[in-house]
Scaffold this motif. Structure first.
Motif, PDB file in Angstrom:
ATOM      1  N   LYS A 120       0.761  -1.286   0.140  1.00 23.88           N
ATOM      2  CA  LYS A 120      -0.060  -0.175   0.474  1.00 23.88           C
ATOM      3  C   LYS A 120       0.510   1.135  -0.270  1.00 23.88           C
ATOM      4  N   ARG A 121       1.712   1.393   0.614  1.00 25.56           N
ATOM      5  CA  ARG A 121       3.261   2.594   0.860  1.00 25.56           C
ATOM      6  C   ARG A 121       3.218   2.617  -0.290  1.00 25.56           C
ATOM      7  N   ASP A 122       3.590   1.797  -1.181  1.00 22.10           N
ATOM      8  CA  ASP A 122       4.228   1.708  -2.638  1.00 22.10           C
ATOM      9  C   ASP A 122       3.205   2.477  -3.197  1.00 22.10           C
ATOM     10  N   LEU A 123       2.317   2.105  -3.566  1.00 18.85           N
ATOM     11  CA  LEU A 123       0.608   1.948  -4.993  1.00 18.85           C
ATOM     12  C   LEU A 123       0.503   3.497  -3.756  1.00 18.85           C
ATOM     13  N   ALA A 124       0.326   3.602  -2.728  1.00 16.03           N
ATOM     14  CA  ALA A 124      -0.948   5.535  -2.871  1.00 16.03           C
ATOM     15  C   ALA A 124      -0.236   6.493  -3.550  1.00 16.03           C
ATOM     16  N   PRO A 125       0.420   6.887  -3.455  1.00 11.62           N
ATOM     17  CA  PRO A 125       1.508   8.254  -4.217  1.00 11.62           C
ATOM     18  C   PRO A 125       0.569   7.810  -5.982  1.00 11.62           C
ATOM     19  N   ILE A 126       0.993   6.669  -6.409  1.00 12.51           N
ATOM     20  CA  ILE A 126       0.506   6.507  -7.696  1.00 12.51           C
ATOM     21  C   ILE A 126      -0.790   6.599  -7.796  1.00 12.51           C
ATOM     22  N   LEU A 127      -1.866   6.188  -6.971  1.00 10.78           N
ATOM     23  CA  LEU A 127      -3.340   6.227  -7.146  1.00 10.78           C
ATOM     24  C   LEU A 127      -3.847   7.443  -7.259  1.00 10.78           C
ATOM     25  N   GLN A 128      -3.017   8.414  -5.738  1.00 10.37           N
ATOM     26  CA  GLN A 128      -2.926  10.166  -5.580  1.00 10.37           C
ATOM     27  C   GLN A 128      -3.198  10.336  -6.784  1.00 10.37           C
ATOM     28  N   ALA A 129      -2.044  10.053  -7.729  1.00 10.45           N
ATOM     29  CA  ALA A 129      -1.439  10.772  -9.382  1.00 10.45           C
ATOM     30  C   ALA A 129      -2.766  10.411 -10.288  1.00 10.45           C
ATOM     31  N   ASN A 130      -3.002   9.404  -9.968  1.00  7.85           N
ATOM     32  CA  ASN A 130      -3.293   8.634 -11.233  1.00  7.85           C
ATOM     33  C   ASN A 130      -5.473   8.053 -11.176  1.00  7.85           C
ATOM     34  N   PRO A 131      -6.257   9.095 -11.045  1.00  5.32           N
ATOM     35  CA  PRO A 131      -7.824   8.983 -11.176  1.00  5.32           C
ATOM     36  C   PRO A 131      -8.183   7.601 -11.861  1.00  5.32           C
ATOM     37  N   ILE A 132      -7.570   7.333 -12.881  1.00  5.48           N
ATOM     38  CA  ILE A 132      -8.120   6.603 -13.696  1.00  5.48           C
ATOM     39  C   ILE A 132      -8.287   5.408 -13.402  1.00  5.48           C
ATOM     40  N   LEU A 133      -6.496   5.344 -12.876  1.00  5.03           N
ATOM     41  CA  LEU A 133      -6.581   3.441 -12.030  1.00  5.03           C
ATOM     42  C   LEU A 133      -7.741   3.124 -10.686  1.00  5.03           C
ATOM     43  N   VAL A 134      -7.317   4.431 -10.448  1.00  8.53           N
ATOM     44  CA  VAL A 134      -8.807   4.202  -9.309  1.00  8.53           C
ATOM     45  C   VAL A 134     -10.481   4.012  -9.561  1.00  8.53           C
ATOM     46  N   GLU A 135     -10.418   4.261 -10.015  1.00  2.00           N
ATOM     47  CA  GLU A 135     -11.676   4.262 -11.319  1.00  2.00           C
ATOM     48  C   GLU A 135     -11.762   2.735 -11.821  1.00  2.00           C
ATOM     49  N   ARG A 136     -10.905   2.308 -12.069  1.00  2.00           N
ATOM     50  CA  ARG A 136     -10.231   0.169 -12.804  1.00  2.00           C
ATOM     51  C   ARG A 136     -10.275  -0.238 -11.408  1.00  2.00           C
ATOM     52  N   ILE A 137      -9.942   0.318 -10.218  1.00  2.00           N
ATOM     53  CA  ILE A 137      -9.689  -0.534  -9.277  1.00  2.00           C
ATOM     54  C   ILE A 137     -11.056  -0.354  -8.124  1.00  2.00           C
ATOM     55  N   SER A 138     -11.203   0.371  -8.091  1.00  2.00           N
ATOM     56  CA  SER A 138     -13.219   0.532  -7.770  1.00  2.00           C
ATOM     57  C   SER A 138     -13.806  -0.104  -8.490  1.00  2.00           C
ATOM     58  N   GLY A 139     -13.731  -0.286 -10.052  1.00  2.00           N
ATOM     59  CA  GLY A 139     -14.998  -1.115 -10.639  1.00  2.00           C
ATOM     60  C   GLY A 139     -14.606  -2.749 -10.628  1.00  2.00           C
ATOM     61  N   LEU A 140     -13.035  -2.839 -10.285  1.00  2.00           N
ATOM     62  CA  LEU A 140     -13.131  -3.959  -9.906  1.00  2.00           C
ATOM     63  C   LEU A 140     -13.362  -5.285  -8.867  1.00  2.00           C
ATOM     64  N   LEU A 141     -13.315  -3.397  -8.125  1.00  2.00           N
ATOM     65  CA  LEU A 141     -13.843  -3.909  -6.266  1.00  2.00           C
ATOM     66  C   LEU A 141     -15.013  -3.574  -6.767  1.00  2.00           C
ATOM     67  N   ALA A 142     -16.337  -3.369  -7.697  1.00  2.00           N
ATOM     68  CA  ALA A 142     -17.910  -3.243  -7.142  1.00  2.00           C
ATOM     69  C   ALA A 142     -17.852  -4.662  -7.853  1.00  2.00           C
ATOM     70  N   MET A 143     -17.284  -5.018  -9.071  1.00  2.00           N
ATOM     71  CA  MET A 143     -17.491  -6.855  -9.669  1.00  2.00           C
ATOM     72  C   MET A 143     -17.461  -7.620  -8.658  1.00  2.00           C
ATOM     73  N   ARG A 144     -16.387  -8.134  -8.117  1.00  2.00           N
ATOM     74  CA  ARG A 144     -15.882  -9.136  -7.234  1.00  2.00           C
ATOM     75  C   ARG A 144     -16.904  -9.173  -5.814  1.00  2.00           C
ATOM     76  N   LEU A 145     -17.198  -7.851  -5.094  1.00  2.00           N
ATOM     77  CA  LEU A 145     -18.350  -7.565  -3.990  1.00  2.00           C
ATOM     78  C   LEU A 145     -19.914  -8.193  -4.520  1.00  2.00           C
ATOM     79  N   ALA A 146     -19.788  -7.888  -6.510  1.00  2.00           N
ATOM     80  CA  ALA A 146     -21.313  -8.410  -6.310  1.00  2.00           C
ATOM     81  C   ALA A 146     -20.974  -9.966  -7.203  1.00  2.00           C
ATOM     82  N   GLN A 147     -19.879 -10.953  -6.817  1.00  2.00           N
ATOM     83  CA  GLN A 147     -19.478 -11.829  -7.089  1.00  2.00           C
ATOM     84  C   GLN A 147     -20.112 -12.764  -5.604  1.00  2.00           C
ATOM     85  N   ASN A 148     -19.399 -11.873  -4.870  1.00  2.00           N
ATOM     86  CA  ASN A 148     -19.185 -12.618  -3.933  1.00  2.00           C
ATOM     87  C   ASN A 148     -20.264 -12.818  -2.787  1.00  2.00           C
TER      88      ASN A 148
END
Length: 148
Positions: A120-148
């Motif tokens: 997390k400590r290595d990914l956090a600065p990249i997430l802050q600078a890259n909103p598209i990555l945040v959007e992609r990971i959020s979409g993946l999270l939503a999909m996986r939560l729906a599957q579970n």
């Protein structure tokens, strides 16, 4: 036994740089990928080995460089249910990394697997600078939560 493979951090075999174009990290630029690669940990798991245990706390995720993983849950009667099969380029463990919640399922290596651990400590600065990555990971999270 989990093996950390420091020799895989060399310029001769940059595992994250080889697989990032196939998964959620493909939105990163070369500089961001190199930065993550410099801090990533290469791990090897044998077939059948447990990688993640449901309920454990963690602050990292894994990118699959080689091998196939299975995400497993259990019915009340103890029967195993495969929630997902993950392939090279896929990630696992991102839910706990981002939410701070305990791991939501067990994950096993279906065959020998090479994973790249990103903390997390290595990914956090990249997430802050890259909103598209945040959007992609959020979409993946939503999909996986729906599957579970």
């Amino acid at each position: 036994m989990v093996q950390s493979v420091p020799s895989l951090h060399s310029n001769h075999f940059p595992p994250l740089q080889n697989v990032y174009p196939f998964g959620i990290l493909k939105v990163l630029n070369e500089e961001e990928v190199i930065k993550l690669s410099d801090n990533a940990i290469s791990l090897h798991y044998n077939a059948g080995q447990k990688i993640i245990s449901k309920g454990e706390m963690a602050d990292s995720m894994y990118i699959i460089a080689e091998g196939i993983l299975e995400v497993i849950a259990y019915k009340e009667n103890g029967d195993r249910v495969i929630l997902a099969t993950l392939w090279p380029g896929d990630c696992v463990g991102e839910m706990s990394l981002l939410t701070g919640e305990p791991r939501s399922a067990d994950v096993f290596a279906r065959d020998n697997a090479h994973l790249i651990e990103i903390r997390k400590r290595d990914l956090a600065p990249i997430l802050q600078a890259n909103p598209i990555l945040v959007e992609r990971i959020s979409g993946l999270l939503a999909m996986r939560l729906a599957q579970n």
